[in-house]
Design a protein around this motif. Sequence first.
Motif, mmCIF file in Angstrom:
data_model
loop_
_atom_site.group_PDB
_atom_site.id
_atom_site.type_symbol
_atom_site.label_atom_id
_atom_site.label_comp_id
_atom_site.label_asym_id
_atom_site.label_seq_id
_atom_site.Cartn_x
_atom_site.Cartn_y
_atom_site.Cartn_z
ATOM 1 N N ILE A 191 0.838 -1.203 0.000
ATOM 2 C CA ILE A 191 0.000 0.000 0.000
ATOM 3 C C ILE A 191 0.872 1.253 0.000
ATOM 4 C CG2 ILE A 191 -1.616 1.367 1.390
ATOM 5 C CD1 ILE A 191 -2.837 -1.237 2.347
ATOM 6 N N ILE A 192 1.895 1.245 0.880
ATOM 7 C CA ILE A 192 2.785 2.406 0.960
ATOM 8 C C ILE A 192 3.513 2.623 -0.357
ATOM 9 C CG2 ILE A 192 4.843 3.309 2.107
ATOM 10 C CD1 ILE A 192 3.904 1.892 4.653
ATOM 11 N N GLY A 222 2.506 1.622 -3.243
ATOM 12 C CA GLY A 222 1.507 2.051 -4.214
ATOM 13 C C GLY A 222 1.183 3.522 -4.100
ATOM 14 N N ARG A 223 1.143 4.039 -2.875
ATOM 15 C CA ARG A 223 0.886 5.467 -2.685
ATOM 16 C C ARG A 223 2.027 6.307 -3.250
ATOM 17 N NH1 ARG A 223 -0.202 7.593 2.773
ATOM 18 N NH2 ARG A 223 -1.307 9.213 1.635
ATOM 19 N N GLN A 224 3.256 5.830 -3.032
ATOM 20 C CA GLN A 224 4.402 6.558 -3.559
ATOM 21 C C GLN A 224 4.392 6.604 -5.085
ATOM 22 O OE1 GLN A 224 6.631 8.261 -1.659
ATOM 23 N NE2 GLN A 224 5.353 7.661 0.087
ATOM 24 N N GLY A 270 1.615 6.479 -6.775
ATOM 25 C CA GLY A 270 0.354 7.059 -7.216
ATOM 26 C C GLY A 270 -0.682 6.037 -7.635
ATOM 27 N N THR A 304 -2.341 3.802 -5.354
ATOM 28 C CA THR A 304 -3.381 3.651 -4.334
ATOM 29 C C THR A 304 -3.481 4.914 -3.483
ATOM 30 O OG1 THR A 304 -1.764 2.638 -2.844
ATOM 31 C CG2 THR A 304 -3.087 1.149 -4.198
ATOM 32 N N SER A 305 -3.607 6.032 -4.089
ATOM 33 C CA SER A 305 -3.626 7.304 -3.361
ATOM 34 C C SER A 305 -4.845 7.456 -2.465
ATOM 35 C CB SER A 305 -3.581 8.468 -4.360
ATOM 36 O OG SER A 305 -4.684 8.371 -5.252
ATOM 37 N N ASN A 306 -5.909 6.712 -2.742
ATOM 38 C CA ASN A 306 -7.135 6.845 -1.947
ATOM 39 C C ASN A 306 -7.170 5.943 -0.717
ATOM 40 O OD1 ASN A 306 -7.256 4.589 -3.618
ATOM 41 N ND2 ASN A 306 -9.495 4.516 -3.539
ATOM 42 N N VAL A 307 -6.111 5.165 -0.482
ATOM 43 C CA VAL A 307 -6.058 4.254 0.658
ATOM 44 C C VAL A 307 -5.329 4.927 1.814
ATOM 45 C CG1 VAL A 307 -5.241 2.033 1.510
ATOM 46 C CG2 VAL A 307 -6.081 2.249 -0.830
ATOM 47 N N SER A 308 -5.915 4.906 3.007
ATOM 48 C CA SER A 308 -5.309 5.541 4.173
ATOM 49 C C SER A 308 -4.019 4.843 4.564
ATOM 50 C CB SER A 308 -6.285 5.488 5.350
ATOM 51 O OG SER A 308 -5.644 5.908 6.533
ATOM 52 N N ALA A 309 -2.996 5.625 4.841
ATOM 53 C CA ALA A 309 -1.700 5.053 5.230
ATOM 54 C C ALA A 309 -1.738 4.499 6.643
ATOM 55 C CB ALA A 309 -0.604 6.113 5.140
#
Length: 507
Positions: free
Chosen positions: A274-275, A277-279, A281, A283-288
């Motif tokens: 998840i982390i 993926g956020r980096q 872009g 899974t930007s909608n998933v809370s860290a």
Amino acid sequence: MCRAHSTDFEVHRNWLAITHSLPISEWYQEATSEWTLDYPPLFAWFEFILSYFAKYFDAEMLQVKNLNYASSGTILFQRLSVIVTDFVFAYGTRELCSYLSSSGIRKSSKWGSRWGSPAAILQILLLGNAGLLLVDHIHFQYNGFLLGLLLISVARVLQGKCLMASFWFAVLLNLKHIFIYVAPAYFVYLLRSYCFLGAQSSSLVQWRSFSPARFAKLGLVVAYVFLVSFGPFIVLNQLPQVFSRLFPFKRGLCHAYWAPNIWALYNIADKMAIIAGRQLGITSNVSAAVMTGGLVQEYNHVFLPEITPRTTFLCTLLSVLPALVKLWCCPGNPYHFVRCIVLCACGSFMFGWHVHEKAILLIIIPLSFMAVIWKKEAQMYVFLATVGHYSLFPLLFTAFELPIKVLLLVLHSSYAFFNLASLFDMKKCSLCLPLLSGLESVYILGLVPLFVFENVILPLLGLNTRLPFLPLMLTSVYCAVGVLYFWLKYYWHFLTTSEVNHKRKAH
């Protein structure tokens, strides 16, 4: 008297109230408290018996409506009830030690030593077990009482008293169903070694030697215990309700504090994905902070597939199957039976659904017996006991309990390391802990900086309030690596151990 107590204290107080003040037809229906009765019927009767002593300490604790009732008399009774029932654990320890002292195995002159013999060391390892002291006498539960029955049952197997062994294990299973983890080992050993006449003389199955009479005796003993336990609820047509309480699959894959097993590693792998993926872009909608902010909740995996109860059952079955096959092929060897108990407990712990962290004791306690007989198992014991007992630290989270849990772990681990090393005449190594390799020593010593980070650095940075689940997650994941390592190493040891007469000198 210290009035600190855990959630489990209220759980058992509520069960005392339910069984004392309500008719049996309502025991598994009552839901005033969130801590509903979810142990098998024999444990309900155990609480019922305790309640008649409890009323002499404070009768108000036996009122169902008195939620979170914690008078001094109530706390005193609960603590004393654990101490008194621990005599069952002491008796089980005595039975194992008596067997050791009278068995045909002699590995060295130290077997006759007063303080350094295997029996003497086993007494200290069991009666002074850091995990049991933490979980039962500080946190609050009755694990010593239950594990004492397991030791009695194992002792009866070692003594060749199979019917008595099956009786005590059936009683145990009807007190707490978590012991279903090791039921496959009992089933295979008793079927192969008791129901097949002359099975000990050959690893090949002689189907003509199967004894229906012995099988019937075994079945009647087990059926009798289950009938006494569940009979009233069968008559009341409440069996489905009882089973819905015993097996609540809606609770989620992991317990509130992740047990250090394969699913803790699976969860953290998904978290890292998840982390990442956020980096990137993705899974930007998933809370860290999905697993580190606030109270623990059911966690839905994002990148990795969801795990279902059926998946965990299949993984558990596959994890214990090779050990059961080995046990089947080695009839009449009670030491292999104990090893199989360890592996069944460990496989269920690693892959089971909603596993409690305290279930690690179901691995450590029987392994203690093997640790005083075989050097290799002593090496694996000190490793697992240290990691497993440390993994219980999150259960005790107050500042008052901090030095107590550290002291208990250090004392038990130090005794195990040095006395087991002395028992097997292990040469000292200045760069390693006794009995352990260099890499294993580095891992065990890594618990020290982990402890400092969780209990000193995080509070100084204020992260313990912002991310309350972070220290739990770190403990769970770090210890999961150690438990996984133990499981693989012990499995290999068991599968590659040659079949020898269990009364000869082991090697």
